[in-house]
Design a protein around this motif. Sequence first.
Motif, short mmCIF file in Angstrom:
data_model
loop_
_atom_site.label_atom_id
_atom_site.label_comp_id
_atom_site.label_asym_id
_atom_site.label_seq_id
_atom_site.Cartn_x
_atom_site.Cartn_y
_atom_site.Cartn_z
N GLN A 13 0.62 -1.67 0.01
CA GLN A 13 -0.24 -0.01 0.09
C GLN A 13 0.89 1.53 0.43
O GLN A 13 2.05 1.41 0.24
CB GLN A 13 -1.05 -0.17 1.13
N ALA A 14 0.58 2.50 -0.29
CA ALA A 14 0.88 3.65 -0.16
C ALA A 14 1.34 4.06 1.07
O ALA A 14 0.92 3.52 2.01
CB ALA A 14 -0.18 4.28 -1.14
N GLY A 15 2.48 4.44 0.68
CA GLY A 15 3.09 5.02 2.29
C GLY A 15 4.02 3.24 2.67
O GLY A 15 5.54 3.84 3.76
N ASP A 16 3.72 2.61 2.41
CA ASP A 16 4.90 1.11 2.77
C ASP A 16 5.86 1.36 2.32
O ASP A 16 6.42 1.85 1.45
CB ASP A 16 4.36 0.09 2.48
N SER A 17 6.72 0.00 3.24
CA SER A 17 8.81 -0.04 2.61
C SER A 17 8.95 -1.20 2.01
O SER A 17 7.77 -2.57 2.35
CB SER A 17 9.25 0.01 3.43
N LEU A 18 9.34 -1.65 1.23
CA LEU A 18 9.69 -2.77 0.84
C LEU A 18 11.19 -2.66 0.52
O LEU A 18 11.51 -1.68 0.19
CB LEU A 18 9.19 -3.09 -0.81
N ARG A 19 12.07 -3.78 0.33
CA ARG A 19 13.48 -3.91 -0.06
C ARG A 19 13.42 -5.05 -1.25
O ARG A 19 13.18 -6.25 -1.17
CB ARG A 19 13.80 -4.34 1.13
N LEU A 20 14.24 -4.77 -1.98
CA LEU A 20 14.83 -5.83 -3.19
C LEU A 20 16.24 -6.01 -3.32
O LEU A 20 16.58 -5.10 -2.98
CB LEU A 20 14.30 -4.74 -4.13
N SER A 21 16.54 -6.90 -3.59
CA SER A 21 17.61 -7.85 -3.15
C SER A 21 18.13 -8.04 -4.79
O SER A 21 17.23 -8.28 -5.33
CB SER A 21 17.79 -8.70 -2.33
N CYS A 22 19.25 -7.57 -5.16
CA CYS A 22 19.79 -8.72 -6.02
C CYS A 22 21.17 -9.26 -6.18
O CYS A 22 22.12 -8.70 -5.69
CB CYS A 22 20.01 -8.02 -7.24
N LEU A 34 26.88 -1.03 -9.42
CA LEU A 34 25.46 -1.38 -9.77
C LEU A 34 24.30 -0.14 -9.80
O LEU A 34 24.68 0.91 -9.36
CB LEU A 34 25.63 -2.63 -8.63
N ALA A 35 22.95 -1.09 -10.27
CA ALA A 35 21.99 -0.11 -10.97
C ALA A 35 21.25 -0.51 -10.43
O ALA A 35 20.34 -2.15 -10.83
CB ALA A 35 21.90 0.94 -12.16
N TRP A 36 20.24 0.22 -10.12
CA TRP A 36 18.55 -0.62 -10.51
C TRP A 36 17.73 0.55 -11.37
O TRP A 36 18.35 1.65 -11.08
CB TRP A 36 17.51 -0.22 -9.18
N PHE A 37 16.90 -0.35 -12.22
CA PHE A 37 15.97 0.74 -13.13
C PHE A 37 14.69 0.15 -13.13
O PHE A 37 14.29 -0.96 -12.26
CB PHE A 37 16.57 0.48 -14.67
N ILE A 70 19.90 2.36 -1.84
CA ILE A 70 20.85 1.92 -2.98
C ILE A 70 22.45 1.52 -1.52
O ILE A 70 23.08 2.27 -1.73
CB ILE A 70 21.44 1.57 -4.06
N THR A 71 22.00 0.24 -1.47
CA THR A 71 23.81 -0.01 -0.46
C THR A 71 24.07 -1.51 -1.50
O THR A 71 23.62 -2.01 -2.41
CB THR A 71 23.07 -0.74 0.77
N ARG A 72 25.63 -1.44 -1.34
CA ARG A 72 26.43 -3.33 -1.36
C ARG A 72 26.42 -4.27 -0.84
O ARG A 72 27.17 -2.95 0.46
CB ARG A 72 27.12 -2.83 -3.11
N ASP A 73 26.18 -5.18 -0.49
CA ASP A 73 27.33 -5.69 -0.22
C ASP A 73 27.82 -6.87 -0.60
O ASP A 73 27.77 -7.79 -1.10
CB ASP A 73 26.13 -6.55 0.93
N VAL A 79 23.04 -6.48 -3.88
CA VAL A 79 22.91 -4.99 -4.13
C VAL A 79 21.56 -4.81 -3.70
O VAL A 79 20.38 -5.27 -4.42
CB VAL A 79 23.26 -4.39 -5.84
N THR A 80 21.48 -4.09 -2.59
CA THR A 80 19.71 -4.39 -2.28
C THR A 80 19.08 -2.14 -2.19
O THR A 80 19.53 -1.02 -2.86
CB THR A 80 20.36 -4.47 -0.92
#
Length: 125
Positions: A13-22, A34-37, A70-73, A79-80
């Motif tokens: 929902q609008a206002g929520d948070s989410l974390r993507l990982s690659c 590294l990048a996100w598009f 964006i962060t990298r490990d 990459v997150t």
Amino acid sequence: QMQLVESGGGVVQAGDSLRLSCIVSGGTFSRCALAWFRQGPGKEREFVAAVNWSGTRTNYGSSVKGRFTITRDDALNRVTLRMDNLKPDDTAVYYCAVDSDWGRFTSDSQEYDYWGQGTQVTVTS
């Protein structure tokens, strides 16, 4: 040849948070930018965020600046993208990408030579 696998998409929902990982395999992760598009329905691919090879520089698209991080490990070859205060306009397929040209740091999608398959993020109002 590098392989990228994204995860973490979903419906929020609008206002929520989410974390993507690659997770990246098959190359020298630590020397790559590294990048996100993202690409929303009926829209062109858009730059979201990038981090340079050393993690010392980041860059963000104007529509996400202040909300996404964006962060990298390098230990995990990961990459997150942390996304806060999500909006319906953030709805898109999100792709991670690798630029294997060491030292380059760009938001130009044409310079990125490896791409993931994408993960869908849907933000409802």
